[in-house]
Scaffold this active site. Sequence first.
Site, PDB file in Angstrom:
ATOM      1  N   GLU A 264       0.818  -1.215   0.000  1.00 21.96           N
ATOM      2  CA  GLU A 264       0.000   0.000   0.000  1.00 21.96           C
ATOM      3  C   GLU A 264       0.852   1.266   0.000  1.00 21.96           C
ATOM      4  OE1 GLU A 264      -2.648  -0.609   3.346  1.00 21.96           O
ATOM      5  OE2 GLU A 264      -3.953  -1.903   2.168  1.00 21.96           O
ATOM      6  N   ASP A 343      -8.672  -8.786   4.393  1.00 22.98           N
ATOM      7  CA  ASP A 343      -8.337  -7.687   5.301  1.00 22.98           C
ATOM      8  C   ASP A 343      -9.375  -7.552   6.414  1.00 22.98           C
ATOM      9  OD1 ASP A 343      -6.997  -5.556   6.360  1.00 22.98           O
ATOM     10  OD2 ASP A 343      -7.794  -4.092   4.953  1.00 22.98           O
ATOM     11  N   GLU A 371     -12.283  -1.994  12.542  1.00 24.66           N
ATOM     12  CA  GLU A 371     -12.332  -1.282  11.264  1.00 24.66           C
ATOM     13  C   GLU A 371     -13.527  -1.713  10.413  1.00 24.66           C
ATOM     14  OE1 GLU A 371      -8.777  -1.659   8.979  1.00 24.66           O
ATOM     15  OE2 GLU A 371      -9.597  -0.604   7.233  1.00 24.66           O
TER      16      GLU A 371
END
Lengths: 648, 648
Positions: A264, A343, A371
């Site tokens: 990323e 993820d 998240e």
Amino acid sequence: MQGVDPAWLPDGAFRPIGTRRTLIRGTGPLVDTVRGEVTEACARFGGAVVQDDPDLVLELTGEDDGGEAFTCGRRDGCTTVTATGARGLLYGFFHVVRLGEAAFLGETEPQHHRPELALRMLDHWDNVAVHPVMGQVERGYAGGSLFWADGRARGDLERVRAYGRLLAACGINAVAVNNVNVHAAEARLLTDRIGEVADIAGALRPYGIRTHLSVTFAAPVVLGGLETADPLATEVREWWAGAAARVYAAIPDFGGFVVKADSEGQPGPFAYGRSHADGANMLAAALAPHGGTVHWRAFVYDHRQDWRDRSTDRARAAYDHFVPLDGEFADNAVLQVKHGPMDFQVREPVSPLIGAMPGTRLAVELQATQEYTGQQRHVCWLGPMWSEVLRCEIAEGSPVGALARGGLVAVSNVGDDLFWTGHPLAQANLYTFGRLAWEPGADPHRILDEWIRLSFGAGPGSGPAAGLRSILDGSWRTYEKYTAPLGVGFMVQPGHHYGPSVDGYEYSPWGTYHFADRDGVGVDRSVASGTGYAGQYAKPWAELYESPETCPDELLLFFHHVSYDHMLKSGKTVIQHIYDTHFEGVAEVEAAREVWGSLVGLVDPARHARVAERFEEQLRSAREWRDQVNSYFFRKSGVPDERGRRIY
Amino acid sequence: MQGVDPAWLPDGAFRPIGTRRTLIRGTGPLVDTVRGEVTEACARFGGAVVQDDPDLVLELTGEDDGGEAFTCGRRDGCTTVTATGARGLLYGFFHVVRLGEAAFLGETEPQHHRPELALRMLDHWDNVAVHPVMGQVERGYAGGSLFWADGRARGDLERVRAYGRLLAACGINAVAVNNVNVHAAEARLLTDRIGEVADIAGALRPYGIRTHLSVTFAAPVVLGGLETADPLATEVREWWAGAAARVYAAIPDFGGFVVKADSEGQPGPFAYGRSHADGANMLAAALAPHGGTVHWRAFVYDHRQDWRDRSTDRARAAYDHFVPLDGEFADNAVLQVKHGPMDFQVREPVSPLIGAMPGTRLAVELQATQEYTGQQRHVCWLGPMWSEVLRCEIAEGSPVGALARGGLVAVSNVGDDLFWTGHPLAQANLYTFGRLAWEPGADPHRILDEWIRLSFGAGPGSGPAAGLRSILDGSWRTYEKYTAPLGVGFMVQPGHHYGPSVDGYEYSPWGTYHFADRDGVGVDRSVASGTGYAGQYAKPWAELYESPETCPDELLLFFHHVSYDHMLKSGKTVIQHIYDTHFEGVAEVEAAREVWGSLVGLVDPARHARVAERFEEQLRSAREWRDQVNSYFFRKSGVPDERGRRIY
């Protein structure tokens, strides 16, 4: 600390010890910590630290060997904890705290307790500075950082010390104090700002917690002024060796480095044509003389993928990158693998990488910060999910909890919020993580009961315990019901990841697609006709996942693209399952909110108010999920709900 | 100014005047501006300012009456411009500049020129401070603000003066210097920071441009310390009267206030149970003694709408809010109405409000900044769209250009970028806006040719002119082709509004939906079965829009929800139209890029490089639009492309 929630260490938890006579044997800083705890409890409740006639003996036997195990038993009216290491004594002390009055009843043969995993770690994604997009704590939902304020380490570290105490009480022994995405200011923690890290380490050390640091692979360039960060270049290796030596000069018990490389946008060895083993081993070599470890994250994938290209599969990436390197990593290099291939979605299969690298020390990474599971505005106790992962025998006969020889890691869900975790009930995730890291095969429901009893001071069946259990126990499955169905994942708002957006990532470069059309939905990851991801598993998983006939319902859309009228093992069609679960999920939130309402007067008013407020938002958000997901699939499929409920 | 693009006033444009003998009659600051322009041109090209034997006479006849008209003719070898107002003389001068050598050929009867609209205004959405989300210029794609830097008005106003000169040369006479969303720092421009506004006004004044200020309706509270901003409260009225008097003390020719009230979170009279006429008239009363005007924006709608509720229609909002107030607004209150009912989409019908308030002075607001039309990374010349709007006879016999008695306003597309507008070809939008504001019925293609000739120094048929015309002329329709189809609008990425996201606003609170399902797409705004919006129009529009049989193709999905196989007047089905236009749009971008490539050597290298770079991004983005829109509708409809082209 004014107003800070006591979490699972309320004063009352120390009454059983504080009302008794305790004999403490041994010396050293951690024994002093135990002595301080007991002394304070006695000061509060009238007991005493004594030299004879004890109710409780806490004894470090001989020289501190550094071990974490302890033995606890009771005979002749005296409870005895012994340990060969001071850390063990500390854990034994908190074991007695957890037992409460039960520790002082009857007789018990001495029982040996030792953590199954040597490293039980929290990774804080905390930035020193407030990041313009991510805020201070990346994916943090509990306020600012506990460690950093106003651009530097906090001057008053009392709260950090209290945090260490909570962590020790659930068995956590390592903390990485900064974000794996290492920005400019944070990079310097490794060098001229190491003193700030040392201050934090000093506050955590009395509770047996080692400090780790996330570093940037480009440090030799950005901090050292070298022209390269090539891991095979001599000057680079020398620079890291020097940097590590200076870190250990400041923090002699420093744990090691955490690295997110080639991921990323973070720099890594690929830029120099080197492998990730080359990169990790170079850092391992720098740390080895000092006993440190490098945690090298396996979260490497193409985040600039073309959504048009259905052959590239992000789920394959970690395995494809790292399995060829098995056996090449140094002994003090740990490959840190997310528990699933994507993820931290609410439902993923276990990463096949975990079963496929017998020659590598692996750590498994969980995400306590919610998240993708409600961002601590929703109740979502992750214990059952984590337990499923840890008990999954992904390699023949070996559960994930045993394969994680390098430890268990969770991304922290804590900030400077007065309740630590924003949502007070999210404390249960932190506690459960610590206890599972100590004993990966533990029954999570027993841990939940333990947490409830400690935090809310009530045994099973009395006071708020039954209500709390009913709210938390099924909350993960409830969350799963009203969000992305059947393992397909994502469907969240891009960027911040809160709230539904069914197509939010569908045409993005992030490799996270569901491929819904008017006929069906899901990702074909079979070997026969899809991306081949299912073939990364060992038996029996590869066969199980390969066919939609054998694939478990809850992962069906992760592995297969099926029509809306595909019949699940549950006897429902996929489309009816989507409708039903989304209506059920909201109904379950409504019911949980009712239960919480009934607990008013049985729990601390401040906690009650905070949770009540979050339930309003959870319900609003759950209804939004329900209506958007149902409307999306109704508009696409044209199939009406069998039960005629309102779909927009 | 080093490196700043000359736009439509390159030095060469002044050669025809600068090589001749010019006699200038009259006095005053604007005459001095004209004299300065001529003197500088002569210094460059060898002509002279003379007292006799002129080739050109520029004459202010008598006392300056403030008028903007001028007369221009040629006889006996002398070109004569006369005006009764100094502004008129300035416009006459630039008229001669625009004519170039043609101004000095043959004989021409005196022709009278006057602007059809008295107010021709640019609204800058510039913030003084850099906003954390919106940047400095909200919806700005040309760098930072021309006016504000480092938290205050620029010290060096040379660039602002040059900007005023460009604006005067295309006929613009008013500028609002700050964002209609008035944040804390910007609010104070009205009071203790008015001196900074006065500095900017001083730099614009020599080119006949009045300065306006966006103010917050809550100013009496946030700046004045009052407890209310109720427009009928005496203390509030007195506060505004005093504030206006102090503004005029600093800026005697100040234009007035611009107000966005009760819109997207801005404060307004609704909080006090007052009407928008109450609010506007209160400010009008404060400005009236000084000759100022309040521009009150009609952009009032519910931006917290529930997507489930199909009866609420944002398109209806401005009409529903304001038509009942017709006749109630003060003479110096102008209601500023966006040209379409939504928000500057690439295709909208004309706002029915414009034809429905005969007792109110209306200004029509266009958007030069390309928020929804490619953000100045895409070529999109808006002249034809604006011209269609202005010539549309929305009330019987009255085109929009005549109904806009309060003026024509555009949101500026300019910033501190060296090319003024980011994309050099976006200068054409600014120029076209000015010229259309002067003459709303003008042929936009003639304006485009004029802009090309001035900016690129080439007459039609020579040099780069043909290429430029082919690139720009159809660029709006090209953009329409590859983005949201048939007037349905939006389908943009939420927030920043760049790039496609077909469902990006579909489940949002913003009132911008397309309601696509597996059978069809579009918003039913008919009276018979929809939201009734079509009934807000006068005849013949109401009937025209009411039925899908008569509704123009390009607005079909704005007014009707139809099936994918609905046959358009073009003879294509809706779904095939979507496919075809999206493939065509990209092909047209590819062709335009080719043409631009062929102009290398014919245009300024810096301009060429900038535009070439933007074409790469436009093409990438256009392909993304094509593939996402086509894939979305293919997945939903299941209808294959008749021509078998690749859809993902």
